[in-house]
Design an enzyme around this catalytic site. Structure first.
Site, PDB file in Angstrom:
ATOM      1  CE  LYS A   1      -6.456   9.533   7.199  1.00 50.57           C
ATOM      2  NZ  LYS A   1      -7.061   8.500   8.077  1.00 50.57           N
TER       3      LYS A   1
ATOM      4  CD  GLU B   1      -6.797   5.376   1.997  1.00 48.89           C
ATOM      5  OE1 GLU B   1      -5.598   5.028   2.767  1.00 48.89           O
ATOM      6  OE2 GLU B   1      -7.791   5.604   2.880  1.00 48.89           O
TER       7      GLU B   1
ATOM      8  CG  ASP C   1      -9.968   7.821   6.262  1.00 47.07           C
ATOM      9  OD1 ASP C   1      -8.965   8.074   5.498  1.00 47.07           O
ATOM     10  OD2 ASP C   1      -9.709   7.992   7.519  1.00 47.07           O
TER      11      ASP C   1
ATOM     12  CE  LYS D   1      -3.061   2.529   2.969  1.00 47.88           C
ATOM     13  NZ  LYS D   1      -3.769   2.543   4.474  1.00 47.88           N
TER      14      LYS D   1
ATOM     15  NE  ARG E   1      -9.996  -1.356   4.109  1.00 50.50           N
ATOM     16  CZ  ARG E   1     -10.677  -1.453   5.277  1.00 50.50           C
ATOM     17  NH1 ARG E   1     -11.723  -1.806   5.693  1.00 50.50           N
ATOM     18  NH2 ARG E   1      -9.902  -0.802   6.329  1.00 50.50           N
TER      19      ARG E   1
END
Length: 519
Positions: A276, A349, A347, A264, A351
């Site tokens: 956020k 994201e 949020d 990632k 995965r």
């Protein structure tokens, strides 16, 4: 690449000479009783008579008959309690490194004494060296502005070590950790997706690791639809446009095992449309720690050139921006695997970025020799709540049947890069199951992972299903072992994710497990 290179010292008495090649002696031992060199003992005795702190905390002792006039005594404290481990030597080495640097030492020699004679401390010397380097690393953007020579002046460190300590291997591992720290720890403009890709291209140029970068927007949109959705709001800014970086190493001789690693690489995570807030965005340039670690592991392969192993790493390097074209919750996106994914929260994201790449590597793994698949990610706040600064290993059924998590944890503990094994359960698969006939799987709920039961386990279930790997479980004709490594707690060396040094985790654990360990 200017990290302190390890240099073997075989004659300690010669190394201690005040007019020799070394300009400081770092002495690490459990306590004042573990001093087996007479010259060091006499010096410490003399200082202990006038300073009761000696043996209680790391100190610089002025000693005219010691190399450079500097004796740095850094005690580990107790080592025999149930909860002590080899990191005591690492912590002592970190403290000593900072003292040596501040004192002006440039060529210190490190001596360990009182190391317990058991396998838990078998790599105490190596752990001390790696942590010595960890303490001295400075951020890439600082080195580029002020020069490496100024910020990292310690070019070598003497290691008083037995012959079986492989210092070339150790230097190779540290070179990989340095790559991982640079990629993870650099600010989001310098290490934007194009900048990240360019760093990789430069790092692996003329090496045994082939580096391929995919930048074409049409290709990314077609082949990696989930990844591209995360990047959608960033695509109109050229310097923020996404990249997929593929790194591939094939060792000499007959291939005996193949590793497939997905990293990632969220170079900045605003949270997207689920923005956020309350200061939680600071430090999100480090959300690329998984891709950074994967690249770091590949750097070790480039340096050491091990035989009989093939490794492929796919890095999804993306900025999760907020804007008029941002993807939103409720969208349904058909993944690379053909699985229909409903977005639960933008949020969550990471995965999504990894699922498409994992699907692609799954196809390759079915034809590979002894394959194992990994995802590595700074994924959830939940794992930090559960395990603090430990890597979490979440296995699928085939991986669990091979005890891959236990084997990795065993090596990780011995090398001071610790991890915990955690189980994937049926509740995790129920949690991400599609709720309507329009979708097959739900990416997440809309609460924070830290506030969600099994918040770091269910994302592995999502990755398993969304990538199509669930079809390669223990009940299939072609089971594929897969382990998800959540490094949200271990990727940074300390609780301050914005300012503490990146750790390079789990690079050391992977190198120890797959480049040294024998099953």
């Amino acid at each position: 690449m200017a990290f302190p290179k390890p240099f073997r010292v075989t004659n300690l008495n010669k190394a201690l000479e005040p007019d020799g090649d070394w300009d400081a002696v770092i002495f690490i031992a459990p306590n004042y009783d573990h001093i087996d060199n007479l010259q060091i003992k006499e010096n410490i005795d003399a200082h202990h008579r006038i300073d009761s702190r000696v043996g209680q905390e790391p100190l610089l002792l002025i000693s005219s008959d010691i190399a450079g006039g500097r004796l740095i005594y850094s005690p580990t404290g107790p080592l025999e309690r149930d909860y002590d481990d080899v990191r005591r030597f690492g912590d002592a080495a970190k403290a000593a490194a900072k003292i040596a640097l501040d004192a002006g030492a440039r060529h210190p020699v490190m001596v360990l004494s009182g190391v317990p004679d058991n396998e838990d401390y078998a790599h105490a010397i190596e752990v001390a060296y790696l942590n010595f380097c960890q303490a001295l690393w400075q951020p890439l953007e600082a080195r580029e502005a002020l020069t490496e020579e100024k910020l990292e002046p310690i070019a070598e460190v003497g290691i008083y070590a037995p012959d079986q300590t492989d210092l070339d291997w150790l230097a190779g591992v540290e070179s990989g950790r340095r790559v991982a720290r640079d990629l993870c720890g650099t600010e989001p403009e310098r290490m934007s997706p194009p900048g990240f890709a360019a760093y990789c291209e430069q790092t692996f140029k003329n090496s045994e690791v082939a580096c391929t970068v995919i930048s074409d927007d049409d290709v990314l949109r077609k082949n990696y639809p989930l990844l591209h959705a995360v990047a959608r709001a960033s695509t109109h800014v050229p310097r923020h446009q996404p990249r997929v970086v593929r790194l591939e190493y094939t060792g000499e001789g007959e291939i005996q095992q193949t590793l497939f690693i997905v990293g990632k690489g969220i170079v900045y995570d605003t949270g997207g449309a689920d923005l956020k807030t309350d200061g939680h965005m600071a430090g999100m340039s480090r959300d690329k720690g998984g891709a950074a670690a994967a690249a770091g592991f590949m750097k070790i392969l480039a340096e050491l050139k091990p035989k009989g192993i093939k490794v492929v790493a796919a890095l999804g390097v993306v900025r999760n921006s907020i804007g008029s074209d941002a993807f939103v919750a409720d969208e349904i996106i058909t993944a690379h695997s053909g699985v229909r994914v409903r977005i639960g929260n933008t949020d969550a994201e990471g995965r999504l970025v990894m699922a498409d790449l994992l699907s692609e590597l799954r196809e390759e793994a079915q034809q590979a020799v002894s394959p194992t698949l990994f995802t590595i990610a700074t994924l959830t706040g939940h794992v930090v709540k559960c395990y603090g600064q430990y890597t979490a290993c979440v296995e699928n059924g085939p991986a669990r049947s091979l005890h891959l998590g236990d084997k990795l944890v065993e090596q990780a503990d011995q090398w001071g890069d610790p991890a915990e094994v955690t189980r994937s359960r049926r509740e995790d698969y129920e949690f991400i199951k599609g709720r309507t006939q329009a979708d097959d799987v739900l990416s997440s709920n809309n609460a924070s992972s830290a506030a969600t039961s099994r918040g770091h386990q269910f994302p592995m279930a999502f990755l398993d299903v969304a990538s199509g790997l669930a079809k390669n479980g223990s009940d299939s004709d072609k089971p594929l072992p897969y382990m998800h490594l959540d490094i949200a707690g271990s990727a940074i060396d300390g609780p301050d994710i914005q300012h503490n040094h990146p750790s390079g985790a789990p690079v050391v654990a992977l190198a120890a497990r797959y480049l040294r360990s024998v099953d």
